[in-house]
Design an enzyme around this catalytic site. Structure first.
Site, mmCIF file in Angstrom:
data_model
loop_
_atom_site.group_PDB
_atom_site.id
_atom_site.type_symbol
_atom_site.label_atom_id
_atom_site.label_comp_id
_atom_site.label_asym_id
_atom_site.label_seq_id
_atom_site.Cartn_x
_atom_site.Cartn_y
_atom_site.Cartn_z
ATOM 1 N N ASP A 86 10.320 4.085 2.353
ATOM 2 C CA ASP A 86 10.985 5.310 1.867
ATOM 3 C C ASP A 86 12.325 5.563 2.582
ATOM 4 O OD1 ASP A 86 8.573 5.422 0.642
ATOM 5 O OD2 ASP A 86 7.881 7.275 1.571
ATOM 6 N N MET A 94 8.475 4.045 -5.832
ATOM 7 C CA MET A 94 7.865 4.888 -4.792
ATOM 8 C C MET A 94 8.970 5.698 -4.110
ATOM 9 S SD MET A 94 4.904 2.773 -2.866
ATOM 10 C CE MET A 94 3.252 2.657 -3.525
ATOM 11 N N GLY A 95 8.645 6.295 -2.987
ATOM 12 C CA GLY A 95 9.654 7.023 -2.218
ATOM 13 C C GLY A 95 9.232 8.436 -1.859
ATOM 14 N N ARG A 127 14.563 -1.449 -26.778
ATOM 15 C CA ARG A 127 13.699 -0.422 -26.189
ATOM 16 C C ARG A 127 14.362 0.200 -24.960
ATOM 17 N NH1 ARG A 127 8.352 -4.209 -26.500
ATOM 18 N NH2 ARG A 127 7.604 -3.424 -28.506
ATOM 19 N N GLN A 160 6.192 -2.918 -4.561
ATOM 20 C CA GLN A 160 7.365 -2.654 -3.711
ATOM 21 C C GLN A 160 7.067 -2.879 -2.234
ATOM 22 O OE1 GLN A 160 9.441 1.177 -5.515
ATOM 23 N NE2 GLN A 160 7.298 1.026 -6.048
ATOM 24 N N GLU A 192 6.932 8.437 9.604
ATOM 25 C CA GLU A 192 6.869 9.823 10.055
ATOM 26 C C GLU A 192 5.501 10.199 10.670
ATOM 27 O OE1 GLU A 192 6.601 12.054 6.535
ATOM 28 O OE2 GLU A 192 6.925 13.987 7.498
HETATM 29 O O1 F6P Z 1 5.296 6.075 2.586
HETATM 30 C C1 F6P Z 1 5.313 4.854 1.963
HETATM 31 C C2 F6P Z 1 4.658 4.916 0.615
HETATM 32 O O2 F6P Z 1 4.740 3.630 0.030
HETATM 33 C C3 F6P Z 1 5.234 5.991 -0.327
HETATM 34 O O3 F6P Z 1 6.411 5.591 -0.943
HETATM 35 C C4 F6P Z 1 4.074 6.183 -1.275
HETATM 36 O O4 F6P Z 1 4.091 7.469 -1.864
HETATM 37 C C5 F6P Z 1 2.886 6.050 -0.371
HETATM 38 O O5 F6P Z 1 3.292 5.266 0.727
HETATM 39 C C6 F6P Z 1 1.681 5.410 -1.029
HETATM 40 O O6 F6P Z 1 0.671 5.315 -0.086
HETATM 41 P P1 F6P Z 1 -0.725 4.594 -0.319
HETATM 42 O O7 F6P Z 1 -0.512 3.114 -0.196
HETATM 43 O O8 F6P Z 1 -1.589 5.115 0.753
HETATM 44 O O9 F6P Z 1 -1.186 4.960 -1.694
#
Ligand code: F6P
Length: 358
Positions: free
Chosen positions: A136, A178-179, A171, A283, A111
């Site tokens: 994402d 992430m996302g 447990r 991820q 984006e």
């Molecule tokens: O936009 C991709 C992403 O991996 C998101 O899922 C995550 O919130 C962000 O980037 C983390 O970014 P950085 O590597 O700058 O901490």
């Protein structure tokens, strides 16, 4: 502009890295080479076009890209630099573009990177084409963004690996994905890993509901449960958990940490031992799965074709199984979040069990 007018193009990768970028870079170089066009690799995203450093660009020949499609990350480096956030930034980009003798630029990103590409094209007349990437998968106008399937594979593998230890110790495990503001990663990773509860940013959850499901599973004799939570998920009437208040160049906060607090709360509420794992940048690691290599190849090739055809301000997208060009404006106009009505069961905090739509 016809093919004959394009002699040299630049390529850059911006935003968070992910597996699939290198296959796209390779495809661009191969296609350009077929058309007799030189490719310049711009280092570290938009940073490479606003700074004059000595190592900020290099020629990309076939020998350099031959084996890169097997590796994650990006051979070009990346950054979250926003030229529109700097005094004279856009002019610096235009100046460097001209100084390098570029006829066009391919920007591979999400984006933010594509938003900059769109503005440079429409407000500054730069010949730019985009390629969609982000684990994402939250760009509108495309059903796929590079990196997503590899990240889903990492989530699924982590859940598989946690099952034996979770079961051995009776447990509950909370797995944080992430996302950012879209739940696609948590949802698809959770489905692939057969998670018992999946919490996504689109549907704020209630602690009582989550605990009831877990307690019922325990009473029914299940030795363990797996909860997947997206970093952007939040309690009803609560807010997202932030790692810090600091904003990046595009105004984003750093999310993360909800997995830990959720595990603590679950244990306190129902007195069942609960641990957490934050998958974080794992991820974005590893080599691209087959789908990301193929999509990198398709998107990279289509982007190079779009440049040769003079279709600037566009981006290849996946729509109904075909690669088509859409405008960058369409791609960045709004965030593509989970379609809760179709794909999520808000009562049971998991994916919908209904697939056919009438
Ligand atoms: O936009 C991709 C992403 O991996 C998101 O899922 C995550 O919130 C962000 O980037 C983390 O970014 P950085 O590597 O700058 O901490």
């Amino acid at each position: 502009m016809a093919t004959a007018d394009i002699k040299k193009i630049g390529v850059l990768t911006g935003g968070g890295d992910c597996p699939g970028l290198n296959p796209a870079i390779k495809a661009i170089v191969v296609k350009a080479h077929d058309c007799g066009v030189d490719v310049i690799g711009i280092q570290d995203g938009w940073m490479g076009l606003v700074s004059d450093g000595p190592y900020m660009h290099r020629e990309l020949g076939l020998d350099i890209v031959r084996t890169i499609d097997r590796s994650g990350g990006t051979i070009l480096g990346t950054s979250r630099t926003n030229p529109f956030n700097m005094e004279g930034g856009p002019d610096a980009v235009v100046g460097k573009f001209k100084a390098l003798g570029l006829d066009a630029l391919i920007a591979i990103g999400g984006e933010d990177t594509l938003g900059v590409a769109d503005r440079l094209c429409n407000e500054h007349g730069l010949n730019v084409v985009g390629v969609p990437k982000t684990i994402d998968r939250d760009l509108s106008a495309t059903q796929y963004t590079l990196g997503f399937e590899t990240a889903v594979q990492v989530i699924m593998q982590a859940i598989d690996d946690l099952r034996t230890t979770a079961g051995s110790h009776r447990r509950i495990f909370v797995v944080e994905t992430m996302g950012r503001h879209a739940g696609h990663l948590a949802l698809k990773g959770g489905i692939a890993g057969s998670a018992d509860i999946i919490l996504i940013p689109e549907v704020p959850f209630e602690m009582d509901g989550v605990c009831r499901i877990l307690a019922d599973r325990h009473s029914a004799g299940h030795r363990y449960s797996i909860v997947v939570v997206s970093e952007g998920a939040s309690l009803k009437d609560g807010s997202e958990e932030l790692q810090s208040q600091e904003l990046d160049d595009f105004g984003h906060v750093k999310l993360g940490g909800i997995g830990q607090s959720l595990a603590r709360e679950i244990q306190e509420h129902i007195n069942l031992e609960t641990r957490h794992v934050i998958l974080s940048h794992l991820q974005r690691g590893g080599s691209p799965v087959a789908y990301d290599r193929r999509m990198g190849y398709y998107f990279g090739t289509a982007a190079a074709e779009a440049v040769m055809a003079g279709k600037f301000g566009t981006m290849p997208s996946l729509k109904e199984g075909r690669v088509r060009l859409v405008t960058l404006k369409e791609a960045v106009s709004k965030l593509r979040t989970v379609d809760v009505r179709l794909d999520y069961d808000i009562e049971n905090y998991r994916h919908s069990h209904r697939l056919l739509v009438s």
